[in-house]
Design a protein around this motif. Structure first.
Motif, PDB file in Angstrom:
ATOM      1  N   LEU A   1       0.827  -1.094  -0.043  1.00 41.43           N
ATOM      2  CA  LEU A   1      -0.056  -0.012   0.040  1.00 41.43           C
ATOM      3  C   LEU A   1       0.846   1.302  -0.038  1.00 41.43           C
ATOM      4  CD1 LEU A   1      -2.677  -1.015   2.887  1.00 41.43           C
ATOM      5  CD2 LEU A   1      -3.104  -0.758   0.373  1.00 41.43           C
ATOM      6  N   PRO A   2       0.270   2.502  -0.299  1.00 41.24           N
ATOM      7  CA  PRO A   2       1.145   3.726  -0.063  1.00 41.24           C
ATOM      8  C   PRO A   2       1.705   3.650   1.243  1.00 41.24           C
ATOM      9  CG  PRO A   2      -0.775   3.940  -1.260  1.00 41.24           C
ATOM     10  CD  PRO A   2      -0.813   2.565  -1.010  1.00 41.24           C
ATOM     11  N   ARG A   3       2.929   4.112   1.506  1.00 38.01           N
ATOM     12  CA  ARG A   3       3.788   4.065   2.744  1.00 38.01           C
ATOM     13  C   ARG A   3       2.767   4.420   4.176  1.00 38.01           C
ATOM     14  NH1 ARG A   3       9.000   2.445   4.824  1.00 38.01           N
ATOM     15  NH2 ARG A   3       9.021   2.874   6.602  1.00 38.01           N
ATOM     16  N   ARG A   4       2.349   5.495   3.996  1.00 32.05           N
ATOM     17  CA  ARG A   4       1.657   6.035   5.293  1.00 32.05           C
ATOM     18  C   ARG A   4       0.451   5.155   5.594  1.00 32.05           C
ATOM     19  NH1 ARG A   4       0.789  12.444   5.428  1.00 32.05           N
ATOM     20  NH2 ARG A   4      -0.018  11.728   7.524  1.00 32.05           N
ATOM     21  N   ARG A   5      -0.396   4.845   4.364  1.00 32.36           N
ATOM     22  CA  ARG A   5      -1.457   3.953   4.694  1.00 32.36           C
ATOM     23  C   ARG A   5      -0.976   2.639   5.312  1.00 32.36           C
ATOM     24  NH1 ARG A   5      -5.352   3.167   7.378  1.00 32.36           N
ATOM     25  NH2 ARG A   5      -6.428   1.267   6.970  1.00 32.36           N
ATOM     26  N   PHE A   6      -0.046   1.789   4.605  1.00 31.07           N
ATOM     27  CA  PHE A   6       0.534   0.640   4.937  1.00 31.07           C
ATOM     28  C   PHE A   6       0.770   0.797   6.494  1.00 31.07           C
ATOM     29  CE2 PHE A   6       3.331  -2.926   3.263  1.00 31.07           C
ATOM     30  CZ  PHE A   6       2.492  -3.984   4.159  1.00 31.07           C
TER      31      PHE A   6
ATOM     32  N   GLU B   1     -11.338 -15.579  18.588  1.00 20.80           N
ATOM     33  CA  GLU B   1     -11.831 -14.380  19.022  1.00 20.80           C
ATOM     34  C   GLU B   1     -10.861 -13.223  18.667  1.00 20.80           C
ATOM     35  OE1 GLU B   1     -13.471 -14.759  23.426  1.00 20.80           O
ATOM     36  OE2 GLU B   1     -11.353 -14.714  23.413  1.00 20.80           O
ATOM     37  N   ILE B   2      -9.386 -13.646  18.499  1.00 18.68           N
ATOM     38  CA  ILE B   2      -8.581 -12.629  17.866  1.00 18.68           C
ATOM     39  C   ILE B   2      -8.808 -12.683  16.419  1.00 18.68           C
ATOM     40  CG2 ILE B   2      -5.924 -12.156  17.638  1.00 18.68           C
ATOM     41  CD1 ILE B   2      -5.423 -13.767  20.236  1.00 18.68           C
ATOM     42  N   GLY B   3      -8.850 -13.657  15.905  1.00 17.71           N
ATOM     43  CA  GLY B   3      -8.943 -13.676  14.296  1.00 17.71           C
ATOM     44  C   GLY B   3     -10.443 -12.683  13.949  1.00 17.71           C
ATOM     45  N   THR B   4     -11.473 -13.034  14.681  1.00 18.82           N
ATOM     46  CA  THR B   4     -12.730 -12.048  14.347  1.00 18.82           C
ATOM     47  C   THR B   4     -12.296 -10.646  14.416  1.00 18.82           C
ATOM     48  OG1 THR B   4     -13.943 -14.151  14.744  1.00 18.82           O
ATOM     49  CG2 THR B   4     -14.887 -12.026  14.753  1.00 18.82           C
ATOM     50  N   ALA B   5     -11.754 -10.380  15.637  1.00 21.99           N
ATOM     51  CA  ALA B   5     -11.495  -8.770  15.880  1.00 21.99           C
ATOM     52  C   ALA B   5     -10.543  -8.402  14.724  1.00 21.99           C
ATOM     53  CB  ALA B   5     -10.899  -8.850  17.216  1.00 21.99           C
ATOM     54  N   LEU B   6      -9.607  -8.986  14.071  1.00 22.39           N
ATOM     55  CA  LEU B   6      -8.864  -8.470  13.186  1.00 22.39           C
ATOM     56  C   LEU B   6      -9.746  -8.308  11.738  1.00 22.39           C
ATOM     57  CD1 LEU B   6      -5.581 -10.757  13.494  1.00 22.39           C
ATOM     58  CD2 LEU B   6      -5.718  -8.247  13.615  1.00 22.39           C
ATOM     59  N   LEU B   7     -10.306  -9.465  11.241  1.00 25.42           N
ATOM     60  CA  LEU B   7     -11.159  -9.144  10.084  1.00 25.42           C
ATOM     61  C   LEU B   7     -12.175  -8.412  10.253  1.00 25.42           C
ATOM     62  CD1 LEU B   7     -11.457 -13.231   9.658  1.00 25.42           C
ATOM     63  CD2 LEU B   7     -10.155 -11.898   8.401  1.00 25.42           C
ATOM     64  N   LEU B   8     -12.729  -7.917  11.398  1.00 23.82           N
ATOM     65  CA  LEU B   8     -14.052  -7.159  11.414  1.00 23.82           C
ATOM     66  C   LEU B   8     -13.723  -5.653  12.175  1.00 23.82           C
ATOM     67  CD1 LEU B   8     -16.840  -9.541  12.615  1.00 23.82           C
ATOM     68  CD2 LEU B   8     -15.925  -8.952  10.308  1.00 23.82           C
ATOM     69  N   ARG B   9     -12.369  -5.319  12.152  1.00 22.44           N
ATOM     70  CA  ARG B   9     -11.852  -4.193  12.792  1.00 22.44           C
ATOM     71  C   ARG B   9     -12.577  -3.045  12.428  1.00 22.44           C
ATOM     72  NH1 ARG B   9      -8.885  -4.258   8.358  1.00 22.44           N
ATOM     73  NH2 ARG B   9      -8.048  -2.224   7.766  1.00 22.44           N
ATOM     74  N   SER B  10     -12.816  -2.186  13.291  1.00 22.24           N
ATOM     75  CA  SER B  10     -13.388  -0.819  13.034  1.00 22.24           C
ATOM     76  C   SER B  10     -12.307   0.301  12.619  1.00 22.24           C
ATOM     77  CB  SER B  10     -14.593  -0.217  14.011  1.00 22.24           C
ATOM     78  OG  SER B  10     -13.909  -0.164  15.243  1.00 22.24           O
ATOM     79  N   GLY B  11     -12.513   1.515  12.107  1.00 23.38           N
ATOM     80  CA  GLY B  11     -11.576   2.463  12.054  1.00 23.38           C
ATOM     81  C   GLY B  11     -10.851   2.457  10.601  1.00 23.38           C
ATOM     82  N   GLY B  12      -9.800   3.314  10.389  1.00 27.33           N
ATOM     83  CA  GLY B  12      -9.280   3.687   9.380  1.00 27.33           C
ATOM     84  C   GLY B  12      -9.887   3.836   8.123  1.00 27.33           C
ATOM     85  N   ASN B  13      -9.814   3.110   6.926  1.00 30.28           N
ATOM     86  CA  ASN B  13     -10.845   3.373   5.963  1.00 30.28           C
ATOM     87  C   ASN B  13     -11.777   2.407   5.652  1.00 30.28           C
ATOM     88  OD1 ASN B  13      -8.954   5.338   5.165  1.00 30.28           O
ATOM     89  ND2 ASN B  13      -7.933   4.223   3.886  1.00 30.28           N
TER      90      ASN B  13
END
Length: 398
Positions: free
Chosen positions: A169-174, A385-397
């Motif tokens: 991704l573009p550096r800052r977004r990555f 639990e951890i995997g689901t949280a990663l997949l459904l995270r909120s925030g960012g874009n």
């Protein structure tokens, strides 16, 4: 006393030559694999001769040790310098982009080092997880020591996950995305879910569940040894000894060592595909499909941790035809995850989706293969639990 010839400059050795050699070797080992890189290759990449390289290193094994040790020391320095958890997450997100090959060097190439060296490297990695755990404890004092340890290792895994792919991704977004993923793991509540809360797919059958024939014994032994030592470092005699057979008798079942590797990788693909198809067949909604994918992969990884090692580190050792097929199978599997995730989170950037899925799979892979973590009786639920949280995270874009 020798005098300099008029008009002829004396060649000076760059003060950072040793560091340049280590950096060049690290890139080559990541790109080609340790056994496919010669001392001459490394020397040529920094514009010196092989004899000149030996002024700094005893040989290729010594060079590999410096490469892996130096890489882990940099990761340790980032953790030690962080005053708090958030600072660590931000610094690691930035530096992980600069050293994408770090995890590959440890997981794949360090196996070629002597056991004493590998043990010291394992201690260094444990110290890193311990330091991250201490930062987690400061931010979340309510966590039990075992949960703190799990969170720490999973955070480290998120930052190492970009070693296994070339998506960018573009550096800052990555950097921001990696920070978000690490932050999600670092603050994920644990213990809210049990398997009774989910319609868990039936695990794929394990090798241990099968009536073991001599052929299976040989294949199981080969899978374990290829994972622990690397394909190039294992002989048919090693496999025969581990399986309780003579080296030559192996050829009754497999014409060559390469055929053993091909059979192992094919078996792994079949086991994973079977679990995936079963999970998706039970699903009625996109979210259920995503849950099923995650559950089925966790069970596959738990039951076949040595196969995970082969899929991570040994595909390059396959013959060209099988290598291309296996790579395509891996890409198709990732594409399936991205497709299902897009149905749950429509509009998610495809590159971000791939990076996120890779982080989830790496967290699972590393947890089931890391000492006490994989032995936790509740590890499947905690990884879900951890995997689901990663997949459904909120925030960012999102």
């Amino acid at each position: 006393m020798r005098t300099q010839e008029p008009g002829r400059a004396t060649a000076r050795r760059p003060p950072d030559r040793k560091a340049r050699i280590v950096a060049a070797a690290g890139e080559l080992f990541c790109e080609r694999g340790y056994h496919n890189v010669s001392v001459a290759d490394v020397a040529a990449s920094v514009g010196i001769t092989a004899p000149a390289l030996y002024r700094h290193f005893k040989g290729k094994p010594d060079l590999l040790l410096h490469v892996v040790t130096g890489t882990i020391e940099k990761i340790a320095a980032t953790a030690q310098a962080a005053p708090d958890l958030d600072a660590y997450l931000r610094a690691s997100a930035t530096r992980s982009v600069d050293r994408r090959g770090a995890a590959v060097l440890w997981q794949r190439e360090a196996r070629h080092l002597p056991e004493a060296s590998r043990e010291e490297l394992r201690r260094m990695l444990s110290d890193i997880a311990g330091r991250v755990g201490a930062l987690v404890e400061e931010a979340r004092p309510e966590l039990s020591p075992s949960d703190r340890e799990l969170i720490a290792w999973c955070v480290v895994s998120v930052f190492g996950s970009i070693s296994g792919h070339r998506v960018s991704l573009p550096r800052r977004r990555f950097e921001q995305l990696l920070y978000e993923l690490g932050n999600v793991v670092a603050h994920q509540p644990l213990g809210r879910l049990t398997t009774a809360d989910e319609d868990e797919p039936r695990p794929a059958q394990s090798y241990a569940d099968l009536a073991v024939s001599r052929r299976e014994e040989v294949l199981n032994a080969a899978i374990r040894l290829f994972d622990e030592r690397g394909f190039q470092s294992v002989s048919t005699d090693d496999i025969g000894e581990a399986a309780g057979a003579t080296g030559p008798s192996i050829y009754k079942h497999f014409p060559s060592k390469t055929d053993l590797l091909v059979a192992a990788v094919l078996r792994g693909g079949e086991q994973r595909r079977s679990g995936t198809e079963s999970a998706l067949a039970r699903a009625g909604t996109p979210q259920e499909s995503l849950n099923g994918l995650l559950r089925s992969y966790i069970e596959f990884a738990r039951r076949h941790s040595h196969l995970i090692g082969l899929l991570i580190g040994e595909l390059d050792q396959l013959p060209e035809k099988e290598r291309k097929t296996s790579r395509q199978v891996q890409r198709d599997y990732l594409a399936l995850w991205v497709h299902v995730l897009d149905e749950v989170r429509p509009g998610l950037d495809p590159a971000e989706a791939k990076i996120t899925v890779a982080a989830v799979l790496t967290v699972v892979d590393n947890a089931v293969r890391t000492g006490r973590l994989g032995e936790r009786p509740d590890i499947a639920d905690r990884l879900f639990e951890i995997g689901t949280a990663l997949l459904l995270r909120s925030g960012g874009n999102d």
